[in-house]
Design an enzyme around this catalytic site. Structure first.
Site, PDB file in Angstrom:
ATOM      1  N   LYS A 109       7.676 -13.121 -10.244  1.00  0.00           N
ATOM      2  CA  LYS A 109       6.574 -13.953 -10.744  1.00  0.00           C
ATOM      3  C   LYS A 109       7.119 -15.310 -11.124  1.00  0.00           C
ATOM      4  O   LYS A 109       8.287 -15.425 -11.513  1.00  0.00           O
ATOM      5  CB  LYS A 109       5.948 -13.305 -11.983  1.00  0.00           C
TER       6      LYS A 109
HETATM    7  N1  GLU Z   1      -0.860 -13.275  -8.468  1.00  0.00           N
HETATM    8  C1  GLU Z   1      -1.400 -12.093  -7.895  1.00  0.00           C
HETATM    9  C2  GLU Z   1      -1.002 -10.871  -8.709  1.00  0.00           C
HETATM   10  O1  GLU Z   1      -0.748 -10.949  -9.874  1.00  0.00           O
HETATM   11  C3  GLU Z   1      -1.084 -11.984  -6.414  1.00  0.00           C
HETATM   12  C4  GLU Z   1       0.353 -11.807  -6.061  1.00  0.00           C
HETATM   13  C5  GLU Z   1       0.623 -11.869  -4.586  1.00  0.00           C
HETATM   14  O2  GLU Z   1      -0.301 -11.921  -3.798  1.00  0.00           O
HETATM   15  O3  GLU Z   1       1.812 -11.884  -4.228  1.00  0.00           O
HETATM   16  O4  GLU Z   1      -1.008  -9.770  -8.230  1.00  0.00           O
END
Ligand code: GLU
Length: 478
Positions: A109
């Site tokens: 993240k």
């Molecule tokens: N930000 C989204 C999540 O928390 C999508 C992550 C992604 O598609 O890699 O799952």
């Protein structure tokens, strides 16, 4: 301040506590538990961008929780609340989420400490490109190693800038487009990615309501039709989830909580109209067809059937959990219920469909986009017309039958059109997402109902995910 709030653990500690509850019920080889729990690395960068005649310094993060599978995957968030603890908690949730829905990724993240509303588009582009440069030169953006996506405060536009920045830095990488997902369809994205997380919330609820035992566990009955839904946050996830539940499943949206307050109406609120109202007025206040409540958070406690927290982490905490009355909560946001609140709600019998499952639609469709980018071809392009041609053979035969039988039999209304239409990319994406959400739910509920020592879906979800991650570490010889 409420005394309970003071003792609340941090977001990362909260995720670790939930992990620990599950792992205590598992038999992992010594040491593996710690290896899975800890965040492998967190990179922090401070960089300057010249804006409005002076240099502005920004702080950004990219945290890698687990590399048991690569690339690692997870969004990039733009918010003033971004900090190391938060990105590490979110990266950990990505690991468990990807394992649960069987997308072949580790968890990661990122975040930039910024209020995007304070900058114009050109400024945001320069800031985003500079951040992307810092990450890409350390392979923290890379189709084979680390693939970001949108999260709170970012969307298709930012992803297109990131993809372009990476391509400029890696001019001979034929897979450059797969370095980030959530791109606009005209820039290497996939149909259905924007709606994907909200669509996944809808599919998750549809699957929940296919199991009478589970509906009864929440003290509910019937179907989604007529269920009273309160949603917190009408951003990308909350908006799509509420819209689809209302327009396609017959649910009644009786509360919408936003930054500036909440709207309530027992007759139901037109989600589309509120969405437009927010775009024009910056908040929900003044919306004519519902009652405005200044203290928005109090609406989390409103009597309803399904509560959909789709905004921030920690909104249901020790301070308000005891007053939350919804029998069913679906965590569209990441970490909306703290570990302490989770315990209070569990003891009350509230059923919580946990974040790592509920909002996994986003990363699922990101996976489809990544595969599309690597295969360099749109889904359905090869087989669509061939499928239509084969369907036409059957339709022609049925037509012959119907002609012979006269009034005795004919094809129903729009059968011909519906059956003839080969699936395009959007239909295929939705079908893949639906299948993913159903299978993952079934894996969770098998543990939920199958083990005497598991009484909630979150623990079940962790057990499924952790055992998959553990299998993968074991296979690697760790
Ligand atoms: N930000 C989204 C999540 O928390 C999508 C992550 C992604 O598609 O890699 O799952």
């Amino acid at each position: 301040m409420d005394a309970g709030v003071i003792t609340e653990p941090t977001f990362r500690e909260s995720v670790d506590m939930m992990f620990n509850r599950a792992v205590a019920l598992m038999e992992l080889p010594p040491g593996l538990e710690d290896k899975i729990r800890v965040c492998n690395s967190t990179y922090m960068v401070r960089f300057g961008v010249k804006l409005r005649g002076s240099i502005h310094t920004f702080t950004g993060y990219r945290s890698v929780h687990s590399e048991h599978m690569e690339p690692v995957k997870g969004g990039i968030r733009y918010s003033l609340g971004v900090n190391q603890d938060e990105v590490e908690a979110l990266a950990a949730l990505m690991t468990y989420k990807c394992a649960l829905v069987e997308t072949p990724f580790g968890g990661s993240k990122g975040g930039l400490c910024i209020d995007p509303r304070q900058y114009d588009e050109d400024e945001l582009e320069r800031i985003t490109r500079r951040f992307a440069y810092e990450l890409a030169k350390r392979h923290l953006i890379d189709p084979a190693q680390n693939v970001p996506a949108p999260d709170m405060g970012t969307g298709e536009r930012e992803m297109a800038w990131i993809a372009d920045q990476y391509a400029r830095m890696n001019t001979t990488d034929i897979n450059a487009k797969a370095c980030v997902t959530g791109k606009p369809p005209h820039a290497g994205g996939i149909q259905g990615r924007v709606e994907a997380t909200g669509r996944g919330v809808q599919y998750a609820l549809q699957e929940f309501f296919r199991h009478p035992e589970d509906i009864a566990a929440a003290g509910l009955s019937g179907t989604l039709d007529g269920k009273r839904v309160v949603v917190q946050g009408l951003g990308n996830v909350g908006y799509h989830a509420a819209k689809f539940l209302r327009e396609e499943d017959g649910s009644i949206v009786t509360g919408i909580i936003e930054r500036d307050g909440a709207l309530v109406s027992d007759d139901g609120i037109d989600v589309e109209a509120v969405h437009k109202w927010i775009a024009n007025h910056g908040g929900v206040k003044g919306f004519p067809d519902a009652t405005f409540i200044e203290d928005g958070a109090s609406v989390l406690e409103k009597d309803c059937d399904i509560l959909v927290p789709a905004a921030l982490e920690g909104v249901i905490n020790l301070g308000n959990a005891a007053r939350v009355t919804a029998p069913l909560i679906i965590e569209a946001a990441n970490g909306p219920v703290t570990a302490g609140a989770d315990e209070i709600l569990r003891n009350k019998g509230t059923v919580i469909i946990p974040d790592m499952y509920a909002n996994a639609g986003g990363v699922t469709v990101s996976y489809f986009e990544w595969v599309k980018n690597l295969s360099h071809i749109r889904f359905g392009r090869m087989q669509r017309r061939q499928e239509e041609a084969r369907h036409l053979l059957i339709v022609d035969e049925l037509q012959r039958l119907s002609d012979n039988l006269g009034d005795a039999w004919s094809m129903t209304g729009d059968f011909k059109d519906k059956y003839l239409r080969g699936a395009g990319e959007l239909e295929l994406v939705r079908s893949g997402l639906d299948d993913t959400m159903r299978s993952a739910y079934q894996a969770m509920r098998e543990v939920w109902h199958g083990r005497d020592d598991v009484s909630d879906l979150r623990t079940a979800a962790y057990i499924v995910s952790i055992s998959r991650v553990a299998d993968s570490y074991r296979a690697k010889g760790l």
